[in-house]
Design a protein around this motif. Sequence first.
Motif, PDB file in Angstrom:
ATOM      1  N   ALA A  51       0.818  -1.219   0.000  1.00 57.84           N
ATOM      2  CA  ALA A  51       0.000   0.000   0.000  1.00 57.84           C
ATOM      3  C   ALA A  51       0.847   1.262   0.000  1.00 57.84           C
ATOM      4  CB  ALA A  51      -0.965   0.017   1.191  1.00 57.84           C
ATOM      5  N   LEU A  52       2.147   1.139  -0.278  1.00 55.23           N
ATOM      6  CA  LEU A  52       3.014   2.309  -0.402  1.00 55.23           C
ATOM      7  C   LEU A  52       3.003   2.797  -1.844  1.00 55.23           C
ATOM      8  CD1 LEU A  52       6.182   1.171   1.632  1.00 55.23           C
ATOM      9  CD2 LEU A  52       4.355   2.700   2.391  1.00 55.23           C
ATOM     10  N   PRO A  53       3.376   4.061  -2.084  1.00 52.98           N
ATOM     11  CA  PRO A  53       3.512   4.523  -3.465  1.00 52.98           C
ATOM     12  C   PRO A  53       4.544   3.681  -4.219  1.00 52.98           C
ATOM     13  CG  PRO A  53       3.603   6.374  -1.931  1.00 52.98           C
ATOM     14  CD  PRO A  53       3.641   5.131  -1.105  1.00 52.98           C
ATOM     15  N   GLY A  54       4.206   3.321  -5.472  1.00 51.77           N
ATOM     16  CA  GLY A  54       5.170   2.624  -6.309  1.00 51.77           C
ATOM     17  C   GLY A  54       6.225   3.587  -6.819  1.00 51.77           C
ATOM     18  N   ARG A  55       7.117   3.091  -7.698  1.00 46.48           N
ATOM     19  CA  ARG A  55       8.250   3.903  -8.146  1.00 46.48           C
ATOM     20  C   ARG A  55       7.806   5.202  -8.820  1.00 46.48           C
ATOM     21  NH1 ARG A  55      13.661   3.536  -9.631  1.00 46.48           N
ATOM     22  NH2 ARG A  55      13.830   1.446  -8.765  1.00 46.48           N
ATOM     23  N   SER A  56       6.861   5.122  -9.759  1.00 45.33           N
ATOM     24  CA  SER A  56       6.447   6.326 -10.495  1.00 45.33           C
ATOM     25  C   SER A  56       5.758   7.321  -9.582  1.00 45.33           C
ATOM     26  CB  SER A  56       5.525   5.942 -11.656  1.00 45.33           C
ATOM     27  OG  SER A  56       6.195   5.138 -12.585  1.00 45.33           O
ATOM     28  N   LYS A  57       4.839   6.840  -8.754  1.00 45.16           N
ATOM     29  CA  LYS A  57       4.130   7.739  -7.846  1.00 45.16           C
ATOM     30  C   LYS A  57       5.090   8.366  -6.842  1.00 45.16           C
ATOM     31  CE  LYS A  57       0.068   7.932  -4.845  1.00 45.16           C
ATOM     32  NZ  LYS A  57      -1.070   7.161  -4.291  1.00 45.16           N
ATOM     33  N   PHE A  58       6.019   7.569  -6.333  1.00 41.71           N
ATOM     34  CA  PHE A  58       7.015   8.121  -5.396  1.00 41.71           C
ATOM     35  C   PHE A  58       7.848   9.178  -6.095  1.00 41.71           C
ATOM     36  CE2 PHE A  58      11.240   8.200  -3.491  1.00 41.71           C
ATOM     37  CZ  PHE A  58      10.930   8.381  -2.150  1.00 41.71           C
ATOM     38  N   ARG A  59       8.228   8.919  -7.354  1.00 35.61           N
ATOM     39  CA  ARG A  59       9.062   9.869  -8.104  1.00 35.61           C
ATOM     40  C   ARG A  59       8.343  11.194  -8.299  1.00 35.61           C
ATOM     41  NH1 ARG A  59      10.472  13.367 -10.416  1.00 35.61           N
ATOM     42  NH2 ARG A  59      11.941  13.685 -12.151  1.00 35.61           N
ATOM     43  N   VAL A  60       7.037  11.157  -8.640  1.00 36.42           N
ATOM     44  CA  VAL A  60       6.271  12.389  -8.843  1.00 36.42           C
ATOM     45  C   VAL A  60       6.133  13.159  -7.527  1.00 36.42           C
ATOM     46  CG1 VAL A  60       3.992  13.296  -9.424  1.00 36.42           C
ATOM     47  CG2 VAL A  60       5.043  11.539 -10.858  1.00 36.42           C
ATOM     48  N   ARG A  61       5.778  12.468  -6.445  1.00 34.01           N
ATOM     49  CA  ARG A  61       5.631  13.128  -5.142  1.00 34.01           C
ATOM     50  C   ARG A  61       6.961  13.680  -4.655  1.00 34.01           C
ATOM     51  NH1 ARG A  61       2.265   9.540  -0.999  1.00 34.01           N
ATOM     52  NH2 ARG A  61       2.613  11.454   0.189  1.00 34.01           N
ATOM     53  N   MET A  62       8.017  12.958  -4.943  1.00 32.57           N
ATOM     54  CA  MET A  62       9.359  13.401  -4.558  1.00 32.57           C
ATOM     55  C   MET A  62       9.736  14.694  -5.292  1.00 32.57           C
ATOM     56  SD  MET A  62      12.837  11.182  -5.072  1.00 32.57           S
ATOM     57  CE  MET A  62      14.467  11.931  -4.970  1.00 32.57           C
ATOM     58  N   ALA A  63       9.433  14.748  -6.599  1.00 26.08           N
ATOM     59  CA  ALA A  63       9.757  15.939  -7.390  1.00 26.08           C
ATOM     60  C   ALA A  63       9.014  17.166  -6.867  1.00 26.08           C
ATOM     61  CB  ALA A  63       9.419  15.686  -8.860  1.00 26.08           C
ATOM     62  N   LYS A  64       7.740  16.999  -6.532  1.00 25.10           N
ATOM     63  CA  LYS A  64       6.965  18.126  -6.000  1.00 25.10           C
ATOM     64  C   LYS A  64       7.492  18.570  -4.640  1.00 25.10           C
ATOM     65  CE  LYS A  64       2.692  16.990  -8.475  1.00 25.10           C
ATOM     66  NZ  LYS A  64       1.269  16.583  -8.362  1.00 25.10           N
ATOM     67  N   ALA A  65       7.865  17.617  -3.791  1.00 27.08           N
ATOM     68  CA  ALA A  65       8.392  17.950  -2.468  1.00 27.08           C
ATOM     69  C   ALA A  65       9.718  18.688  -2.583  1.00 27.08           C
ATOM     70  CB  ALA A  65       8.562  16.672  -1.642  1.00 27.08           C
ATOM     71  N   ILE A  66      10.563  18.273  -3.535  1.00 30.53           N
ATOM     72  CA  ILE A  66      11.866  18.918  -3.714  1.00 30.53           C
ATOM     73  C   ILE A  66      11.698  20.329  -4.254  1.00 30.53           C
ATOM     74  CG2 ILE A  66      13.927  18.860  -5.193  1.00 30.53           C
ATOM     75  CD1 ILE A  66      14.028  15.862  -4.744  1.00 30.53           C
ATOM     76  N   GLU A  67      10.739  20.524  -5.166  1.00 28.42           N
ATOM     77  CA  GLU A  67      10.490  21.865  -5.696  1.00 28.42           C
ATOM     78  C   GLU A  67      10.062  22.818  -4.575  1.00 28.42           C
ATOM     79  OE1 GLU A  67       7.752  24.095  -9.118  1.00 28.42           O
ATOM     80  OE2 GLU A  67       7.523  21.939  -8.710  1.00 28.42           O
ATOM     81  N   LYS A  68       9.171  22.356  -3.705  1.00 28.00           N
ATOM     82  CA  LYS A  68       8.740  23.188  -2.570  1.00 28.00           C
ATOM     83  C   LYS A  68       9.887  23.443  -1.605  1.00 28.00           C
ATOM     84  CE  LYS A  68       3.898  21.686  -2.640  1.00 28.00           C
ATOM     85  NZ  LYS A  68       2.821  20.971  -1.884  1.00 28.00           N
ATOM     86  N   ALA A  69      10.717  22.415  -1.381  1.00 29.35           N
ATOM     87  CA  ALA A  69      11.846  22.558  -0.455  1.00 29.35           C
ATOM     88  C   ALA A  69      12.864  23.564  -0.983  1.00 29.35           C
ATOM     89  CB  ALA A  69      12.502  21.201  -0.232  1.00 29.35           C
ATOM     90  N   HIS A  70      13.106  23.542  -2.296  1.00 28.36           N
ATOM     91  CA  HIS A  70      14.023  24.525  -2.898  1.00 28.36           C
ATOM     92  C   HIS A  70      13.496  25.944  -2.678  1.00 28.36           C
ATOM     93  CE1 HIS A  70      17.174  22.180  -4.622  1.00 28.36           C
ATOM     94  NE2 HIS A  70      16.426  21.541  -5.498  1.00 28.36           N
ATOM     95  N   ASN A  71      12.193  26.138  -2.912  1.00 23.20           N
ATOM     96  CA  ASN A  71      11.602  27.474  -2.766  1.00 23.20           C
ATOM     97  C   ASN A  71      11.633  27.942  -1.319  1.00 23.20           C
ATOM     98  OD1 ASN A  71      11.026  27.534  -5.513  1.00 23.20           O
ATOM     99  ND2 ASN A  71       8.966  26.684  -5.243  1.00 23.20           N
TER     100      ASN A  71
END
Length: 567
Positions: free
Chosen positions: A172-192
Amino acid sequence: MNTRGLASQQPSGHDPAGINRSAEAYGPALKLNYSKLRLLVLEPSDHILNFCHDVNIPVATHESNYSKAIAKDIAAGVYNCIIIDGAKGDCEYTEILAEVSNKPPFLPVIVIDGSLSFLRAGASENIASKDLSAERLETALFNSDRLCKLNNRTAILEMELSAFIEEDPLTALPGRSKFRVRMAKAIEKAHNAKKSVSLIILDLNSFKELNESRGHDFGDEVLKTVAKRLFKFAPYNSIVGRLGDDEFALLAVDQDFSTGTENIAARLMNEIRKPYVIDGQKTDVSATIGMAQLDDHDTADGLLHKSISALYAAKRDKTPYTVYTHEDDLERRQQLRLAQDLPDAVTDNQLLLNYQPIVRSCDKEVIGVEALVRWMHPQLGLLFPDSFIPLAEGSGSIDALTEWVLEEGIRQGSCWIAAGKRLSVSVNISALILHNPAFPDMVAKQLEKAGFPAELLKLEITESAIISDVNRATEIVTRLHEMGVCLSIDDFGTGYTSLAYLRRLPVDEIKIDKSFVLNMIHVADDEVIVRTLLDLAACQWLPKVWKTPKSGRFWRLSIAMSRKATS
């Protein structure tokens, strides 16, 4: 002919109709802004080029043929539109249409004087030269651009939707693609927000062997338990995902794991190592961890790459965890270069064999040798197998490498026989080779070629090679045994092989792993293990084998005294 920056040049030639006309003759004045147009024109002549110049449409590049250089420019995003001359037929530009029209990022392709097959292959517009006008071409440019933008946007939405709905059904965890998308959004917010981000990649050790020995249902329960423990361990505002069969990821926002790394890694490993009791069966699981910290210039893929590099470094160094360093990345790139050099090592005779003598303890007589492969690299010098055998297995070079070692070892054994020395030759065999149905035929071919007795060839296999696919391993080992080849289980005691498997396999020898032997004089437990194995060989296996003389088998126990790190 390359005419970059063509808008400022005055090309010569003729128009499609062979009539010199002014810009006004092509229709109303152009309405679009072409300051951002990066147009590539592909044609054997100049008539499309001249037309574009006459109607004030800028051309970035004009080429007579599609080439690798053009393909690289297209892949790099140099152009945002292509016009091709289709008069010579679709075969001329099939490759370019497949490259830019069938997968994102889509690129508009307008064909002049082409057949319908161009449209079927993905072209945006097809215009006959007799219908070509400034207004017609401008309309085609506008519509093609809109169509490709729509296709690209659709592709992005499909990818995001796929990632959104992709969830690992087991944990029930995010798979590779879903984790990758959520990770990208989290990193964008963290950079800002100027927040720190840390990523942990966790890989379970020997999970495949555990899965095979205990069953897939048992393995699934272990994975679900690991997921729960990792989710419980994760700090607030973290993302946990399952990247592969036995690989998990933890992304922590506003958490700097570069400080107190040892404590974090120790706590996580302690959580994973807690006993697993499933359906009354108890087992222990360990993991290897790679950790990395987000830098200012890092993307999601960059951070993932750094964590995976750290994980590989930890596996290479046989340490529980590693934090990413630039040196680890350089080491990984060197490994990739070595993998690329491996085929040349076989064909250019860069490999060599060292022979370690096997001594019979009762009379100190040398009764055989173990063939140990080395690689004399042209730039790096002498390399030991630990540095390139895993690369050979991963790059597909292991078959050629094994065939070379077998051929050279058997050839040398035949030379010793000719000189009056009858010595056995032992060769270590990869798990991938052991599961190759063609391997016994390869062995038979080499034995016949050199006239070497099959009983003097000893193939050493590991427990993990057997347990990863017991049925296929049993089939291959049985075929080799029927040929008369001796089989030995190397590093015995480190895997999951049970005595039941040993009784099924026609194995002639087991070699006790050095980890039990080196300290057995000082460590009582190691001494008990070695003595028990010796007693089993002498008291249990041997009498039973002697009672079945038709098998022609005998068991021999070998104590491995040499250090494998140097072999």
